[in-house]
Write an enzyme that holds these catalytic residues in place. Structure first.
Site, PDB file in Angstrom:
ATOM      1  N   ASP A 284       0.837  -1.044   0.089  1.00 27.86           N
ATOM      2  CA  ASP A 284      -0.260   0.200   0.365  1.00 27.86           C
ATOM      3  C   ASP A 284       0.816   1.538  -0.114  1.00 27.86           C
ATOM      4  O   ASP A 284       1.975   0.929  -0.359  1.00 27.86           O
ATOM      5  CB  ASP A 284      -0.934   0.085   1.449  1.00 27.86           C
TER       6      ASP A 284
HETATM    7  C1  GLC Z   1      -4.511   4.265  -0.246  1.00 24.69           C
HETATM    8  C2  GLC Z   1      -5.310   3.224   0.349  1.00 24.69           C
HETATM    9  C3  GLC Z   1      -5.391   2.316  -0.898  1.00 24.69           C
HETATM   10  C4  GLC Z   1      -4.938   2.811  -2.828  1.00 24.69           C
HETATM   11  C5  GLC Z   1      -3.678   3.315  -2.386  1.00 24.69           C
HETATM   12  C6  GLC Z   1      -2.904   4.593  -3.953  1.00 24.69           C
HETATM   13  O1  GLC Z   1      -3.514   4.467   0.874  1.00 24.69           O
HETATM   14  O2  GLC Z   1      -4.458   2.560   1.212  1.00 24.69           O
HETATM   15  O3  GLC Z   1      -7.094   1.216  -1.245  1.00 24.69           O
HETATM   16  O4  GLC Z   1      -5.103   1.715  -3.171  1.00 24.69           O
HETATM   17  O5  GLC Z   1      -3.319   3.812  -1.318  1.00 24.69           O
HETATM   18  O6  GLC Z   1      -3.804   4.807  -4.009  1.00 24.69           O
END
Ligand code: GLC
Length: 737
Positions: A284
């Site tokens: 993430d």
């Molecule tokens: C965020 C989220 C994830 C998302 C990623 C990119 O913090 O937790 O679901 O796909 O960052 O935006």
């Protein structure tokens, strides 16, 4: 003429040469790029291409850039990106396309900051798709958003939100598929399969146990192995089996002491060893905390490190770790190979994502049909619904900006719909806002539903005015809303902004009051007994105004069934308190061992608690009879057969839900289901295969599912709390002769 002849001859020679060159090039292509031969398997192609990569190529592929808005002091993104969540430039000499990553599971997310002026079709919230209990609906939704992503140039969609609703206050429940591993795994798996069918790599996320937003980047989740394998991880296992996502996104939280993105148990032992997952694990955004430990634990790609991680781990620190022998070269090769394999498996090389027309009308219909199949009718006193629209003379429409649009959830999954935010300026306007209403106004749709009627709107801020309008109208439709979003949880289950008083006043003024809920998670409804009808539409997505009108008018017979249990109040929950929710210091850890695998309805059953509405519940405009349950076990496969009849006067759909109590447990688990569409009087015999993993226990010694054997009690019905006479059946345990 000669000249002409000479020209013609020259032309012929040039054409001939060009033809020959072209042929040679074409013939040379497989030789130069043997991995471009789509007749080979993704594994074969990845092996061939891996051999051509330099070390720098490998390091190029195992780390993405954030392609969203940056501060002036941030280093620029390399050229070629589309404004979005992630980007890796192409490696032209090898024909490796740029990796363009967009959020998320409810549509191609965008914003004025990301891609000014761009828009996409918003699906309804995840629980709506889950509430359809129709895998085909989930596939269609996934294919629609995958197609839009592809037509906008994206070849990765950060979708597949699968976290179970352990916590009804979780701000991101609207992105997920409810509380049950079989339903969530099936529905998200199908959505992922739909996305991948469009030659777009789908993620599945957030792996794992990221079941609350409070403290999401620090909290240490505590839970036993068997419990997590039989709940959250089972949802992921089933979804991965069905959808074959090219990538798994590991989550921010810790699990039993280790960050999820450097958690050897989660990534190496469960995902890659037990499930034989062939794709790649991406972090993430900001989820990486080391180089060697993360790589050796199974992380394959660091996301947007230059902005979100404390440092860029998958460059100098990883090169150092390689040099010191803390990481093997073979592991870096494996990371790269997994990434390539996923792109080959999705057909990204043959079907490069590029700008293409989008059939907006057709895509809006997919969103609306998902809502029409997933909206849940929770209450319908004296058959108030469906409205006899021909006889309507006056309708009061009240609240939740229903004159402008429908609410959407906040955070990275937010889609900008065509027409933008219908109610700009609502706080918070910055992350995880802006609070957004998609411009599909219920008021306009309700007016079209009954053109002869006087349809008037009251905002609801002035409760007395709203009640007065209701009093002089034949029927009142009150829209209530509760905004939720990424990065925060609700403090409690109550509706904000005095909406309870509004509904109570309107219902008092006119008992023919219909409440439409626009929410991300269950809410308290102190006025429930006074309301004539209640329709749950969550964040209802594209063309929702018409979808809601179609249901209220009876054009569509609602067939949604709750994918979650609806608590009466927080005292019924495993954790009545949610420390740190809505501000304050988040807890160091959270103890999910309290309920363990007994998430949702299993918890309520184990504690003999009656929720306000049970898992699987939903009303219809017609009636159904279920009966004749039979259970057959042959060759390790168990099938339930049941007859469902439409005993009412309207066509409609019902969901046969099969629950099993395995020996030694008190609770029943959903083990199979089937949705059936029936005309009045029609009956159908349904044969429903039961998912073996739900008949089994997870054996932490064998690291696998074991059917113990003995007496299995099978029940079938219209919800987890509305089941017919059970059928006991003997099953031989695994390994018994
Ligand atoms: C965020 C989220 C994830 C998302 C990623 C990119 O913090 O937790 O679901 O796909 O960052 O935006």
């Amino acid at each position: 003429m000669k000249r002409k002849a000479g020209n013609a001859l020259r032309c012929a020679i040039v054409l001939g040469l060009a033809g020959w060159m072209g042929l040679a090039m074409a013939q040379q292509a497989p030789a130069a790029h043997p991995w471009s031969d789509a007749k080979l398997s993704p594994d074969q192609r990845a092996d061939l291409l891996l051999k051509q990569l330099t070390q720098d190529d490998k390091f190029h592929l195992i780390r993405s850039y954030f392609a969203g808005p940056r501060k002036p002091e941030d280093k620029p993104v390399p050229p070629g990106y589309i404004g979005s969540a992630g980007y890796i430039p192409a490696i032209e000499r090898l024909g490796i396309p740029a990796i363009q990553e967009s959020d998320a599971g409810l549509g191609v997310a965008s914003s004025e900051r990301m891609r000014p002026g761009d828009y996409a079709t918003p699906l309804p919230a995840g629980p709506v798709t889950a509430a359809t209990w129709d895998p085909k609906a989930a596939f269609r939704g996934g294919a629609m958003i995958g197609g839009e992503a592809h037509a906008k140039g994206f070849n990765v969609l950060l979708a597949g939100g699968t976290n179970l609703m352990r916590e009804p206050r979780n701000g991101r429940n609207f992105e997920y598929a409810g509380e049950d591993p079989l339903l969530a795994g099936t529905m998200v798996g199908e959505a992922i399969r739909g996305i991948e069918s469009q030659h777009v790599v789908s993620t599945i996320k957030h792996f794992a146990l990221n079941d609350q937003e409070t403290g999401r980047t620090t909290v240490d989740v505590r839970i036993g192995e068997q419990a997590m394998r039989e709940s959250d991880l089972l949802a992921f296992e089933l979804a991965i089996e069905r959808g074959k996502p090219g990538s798994v996104m590991c989550s921010y939280n810790k699990l039993n002491g280790d960050w999820a993105c450097e958690n050897d148990y989660l990534l190496n032992q469960v995902l890659k060893r037990d499930w034989k997952y062939p794709g790649f694990v991406m972090s993430d955004w900001g989820g990486v905390h080391s180089a060697a430990k993360a790589v050796n634990a199974g992380l394959d790609q660091e996301s947007a490190a230059e902005i979100f991680d404390k440092q860029i781990y998958f460059d100098a620190p990883l090169r150092d770790a390689l040099a010191k022998g803390e990481v093997k070269q073979s592991r870096v090769d494996d990371m790269t190979r997994r990434i390539l394999r996923s792109f080959f498996a999705a057909g990204v090389f043959e079907h490069p994502a590029k700008k293409a027309p989008i059939d907006e009308k057709a895509n809006l219909a997919v969103a609306r049909e998902t809502l029409e199949a997933g909206a849940v009718l929770l209450r319908n006193q004296n058959a108030l619904l469906p409205l006899d629209v021909a006889k309507l003379e006056s309708v009061a429409v009240i609240g939740a900006h229903a004159d402008k649009g429908v609410l959407a959830g906040g955070g990275s999954s937010l889609v900008t719909a065509k027409g933008g935010n219908a109610v700009p300026g609502l706080k918070p306007t910055d992350w995880p806002g802006p609070v957004t209403y998609h411009p599909y106004a219920p008021l306009k749709a309700l007016q079209s539903m009954a053109p002869q009627a006087k349809v008037q709107f009251a905002g609801g801020e002035d409760v007395a005015a709203a009640a007065a309008l209701a009093a002089k109208s034949q029927v009142a439709v009150v829209f209530v809303q509760k905004w939720a979003g990424e990065d925060f949880d609700a403090r409690d289950l109550s509706l904000p902004d005095g909406q309870d008083a509004l509904v109570a006043a309107v219902a008092k003024a006119n008992p023919r009051t219909i409440v439409v809920l626009e929410n991300g998670s269950p809410v308290a409804m102190p006025w429930l007994e006074q309301a004539g009808a209640v329709l749950e539409v969550w964040y209802p997505g594209g063309d929702a105004g018409n979808g809601i009108a179609n249901i209220l008018s009876g054009k569509v017979n609602p067939s949604g069934r709750l994918p979650l249990s609806w608590p009466r109040d927080v005292s019924q929950l495993p954790r009545p308190e949610l420390p740190g929710a809505g501000g304050g210091t988040p807890p160091e850890s959270v103890d999910y061992a309290i309920e363990g695998a007994n998430v949702g309805y299993r918890w309520y059953q184990s504690k003999n608690i009656q929720p306000l509405f049970p898992f699987g519940y939903g009303l219809s405009y017609t009636t159904f009879e279920h009966g004749g349950l039979k259970v057959d076990a042959k060759g390790g496969k168990v099938t339930a057969t049941v007859t469902v009849q439409n005993t009412g006067k309207r066509a409609g759909a019902d969901v046969a839900q099969v629950y099993v109590q395995v020996p030694g447990t008190k609770v029943r688990r959903l083990a199979g289901f089937a949705k059936v569409f029936l005309k009045p009087g029609e009956q159908r015999v349904l044969s429903i295969p039961l998912e073996r993993k739900l008949l089994a226990d997870f054996d932490t010694v064998k690291h696998g599912w074991v059917v113990r054997g003995g007496e299995y009690v099978v029940s079938e019905g219209r919800s987890s709390a509305d089941l017919g006479a059970p059928v006991a059946t003997q099953l031989a345990g695994d390994g018994t002769k």
